[in-house]
Scaffold this active site. Sequence first.
Site, PDB file in Angstrom:
ATOM      1  N   LEU A   1       0.854  -1.199   0.000  1.00 13.25           N
ATOM      2  CA  LEU A   1       0.000   0.000   0.000  1.00 13.25           C
ATOM      3  C   LEU A   1       0.880   1.236   0.000  1.00 13.25           C
ATOM      4  O   LEU A   1       1.769   1.354   0.853  1.00 13.25           O
ATOM      5  CB  LEU A   1      -0.878   0.047   1.252  1.00 13.25           C
ATOM      6  CG  LEU A   1      -2.086  -0.889   1.366  1.00 13.25           C
ATOM      7  CD1 LEU A   1      -2.710  -0.740   2.750  1.00 13.25           C
ATOM      8  CD2 LEU A   1      -3.113  -0.563   0.285  1.00 13.25           C
ATOM      9  N   HIS A   2       0.639   2.166  -0.925  1.00 11.34           N
ATOM     10  CA  HIS A   2       1.397   3.415  -0.876  1.00 11.34           C
ATOM     11  C   HIS A   2       0.678   4.588  -1.526  1.00 11.34           C
ATOM     12  O   HIS A   2       1.098   5.737  -1.374  1.00 11.34           O
ATOM     13  CB  HIS A   2       2.753   3.239  -1.563  1.00 11.34           C
ATOM     14  CG  HIS A   2       2.677   3.212  -3.057  1.00 11.34           C
ATOM     15  ND1 HIS A   2       2.280   2.090  -3.754  1.00 11.34           N
ATOM     16  CD2 HIS A   2       2.923   4.167  -3.994  1.00 11.34           C
ATOM     17  CE1 HIS A   2       2.298   2.356  -5.051  1.00 11.34           C
ATOM     18  NE2 HIS A   2       2.677   3.596  -5.225  1.00 11.34           N
ATOM     19  N   ARG A   3      -0.424   4.356  -2.268  1.00 13.21           N
ATOM     20  CA  ARG A   3      -1.104   5.454  -2.969  1.00 13.21           C
ATOM     21  C   ARG A   3      -1.648   6.475  -1.967  1.00 13.21           C
ATOM     22  O   ARG A   3      -2.267   6.115  -0.966  1.00 13.21           O
ATOM     23  CB  ARG A   3      -2.258   4.918  -3.804  1.00 13.21           C
ATOM     24  CG  ARG A   3      -1.842   4.001  -4.939  1.00 13.21           C
ATOM     25  CD  ARG A   3      -1.380   4.770  -6.142  1.00 13.21           C
ATOM     26  NE  ARG A   3      -0.841   3.884  -7.167  1.00 13.21           N
ATOM     27  CZ  ARG A   3      -0.281   4.301  -8.289  1.00 13.21           C
ATOM     28  NH1 ARG A   3      -0.191   5.600  -8.521  1.00 13.21           N
ATOM     29  NH2 ARG A   3       0.180   3.443  -9.169  1.00 13.21           N
ATOM     30  N   PRO A   4      -1.444   7.768  -2.228  1.00 11.37           N
ATOM     31  CA  PRO A   4      -1.973   8.796  -1.325  1.00 11.37           C
ATOM     32  C   PRO A   4      -3.470   8.649  -1.051  1.00 11.37           C
ATOM     33  O   PRO A   4      -3.922   8.879   0.075  1.00 11.37           O
ATOM     34  CB  PRO A   4      -1.657  10.098  -2.070  1.00 11.37           C
ATOM     35  CG  PRO A   4      -0.445   9.775  -2.881  1.00 11.37           C
ATOM     36  CD  PRO A   4      -0.625   8.346  -3.306  1.00 11.37           C
TER      37      PRO A   4
ATOM     38  N   ASP B   1      -1.978  -1.626  -4.343  1.00 16.23           N
ATOM     39  CA  ASP B   1      -2.421  -0.465  -5.123  1.00 16.23           C
ATOM     40  C   ASP B   1      -1.317  -0.019  -6.088  1.00 16.23           C
ATOM     41  O   ASP B   1      -1.343   1.079  -6.616  1.00 16.23           O
ATOM     42  CB  ASP B   1      -2.851   0.698  -4.215  1.00 16.23           C
ATOM     43  CG  ASP B   1      -1.770   1.155  -3.238  1.00 16.23           C
ATOM     44  OD1 ASP B   1      -0.599   0.734  -3.384  1.00 16.23           O
ATOM     45  OD2 ASP B   1      -2.091   1.934  -2.323  1.00 16.23           O
TER      46      ASP B   1
END
Length: 378
Positions: free
Chosen positions: A217-220, A295
């Site tokens: 997970l890393h999407r803003p 993501d």
Amino acid sequence: MSAIITNILCVVGARPNFMKIAPIMRVFKRHETTLAATLLHTGQHYDAAMKKSFFDQLHIPEPDIDLGVGSGSHALQTAEIMRRFEPVLDDLKPTAVLVLGDVNSTISCALVAVKKGIPVIHVEAGLRSYDRGMPEEVNRVLTDQISDLLFTTERGAEANLLREGIAAERIHFVGNVMIDTLRYNLDRAIEPMALFSSAGGEIEPENFSAGYGLVTLHRPSNVDNPANLKCLLTELRSISDRLPLAFPVHPRTAQRIKEYALENLLNSPRILRLPPQGYLEMLGLMRHAKLILTDSGGIQEETTALGVPCITLRENTERPITVDEGTNTVVGTDPEKIRTCVGEVLGSGGKQGRVPEYWDGRAAERIAEVIINWAQQR
């Protein structure tokens, strides 16, 4: 021996670029009598240890130039890359600038080059999520509009470019350089059990030996919103009751989890929190996972190539071929949809899919061939 006819300045800036440039630099080296490649790292990805790990593992030569830009807002980072990149062009005067993907370094360096009359080559062109709320989508669209050569990973990308007025003769379907890297390194992938066995704490390695899921997970849109992040972590905790999860935590995500006081949701012997992993470690984790929740755009492609079910925690994807032909299912962040999809994968094995056309490990060879022909005709 013929004289060098083409001097290509290759730009990388962030982790996704590293996997894409490795096969290109390797193939360019084989054509060094006709192609001279200079590698420039903008420093957009500012984790020095991670950058070194990826360059070492993927056998990428040390950059000839490192701009050392570091972190910052999109505007500050873009401006600083442009400011530092311009003198390099004035000094090197390359035949063309090659950029990859959709990070800030891609559009920044492409803009400087085109304003100086230097042709731009865009690898991984034409991908569209049709979500202008994603900074990467803006970078993709703008870079494609100012590029002279556009290399696509799937035929649908060409259709996108034609609709946007890009001349057909500038577009070349070559396949996916990410898959070049995957195939080249598959036999070197690091087995994940070593990670599980050394985890310590309450983690029970035997739980993972019977099968596990992998999470990134890393999407803003997922991690910068406290409600969204809490919802996703709550669902991951629930999934871990059925399938233990390995979770390499992106630095941005780790910061948000701590900031929003959500760490208790991951305190489980069936959730293994890991630091960011090198490419070969991640390849091993992906290869042996029962399913992957992510993501990431790149992981959607890699799971399709590996035949591993992928559940994408976004409302859209710029890589529809991974859904249409591959193993990917886009579920967004709705807990019921996530739960249903996980149940289908654990029950029936999930989508089987197939490897898309030209994802055969030879995309970089096709890129080099097109560039050589293009240079000879200029």
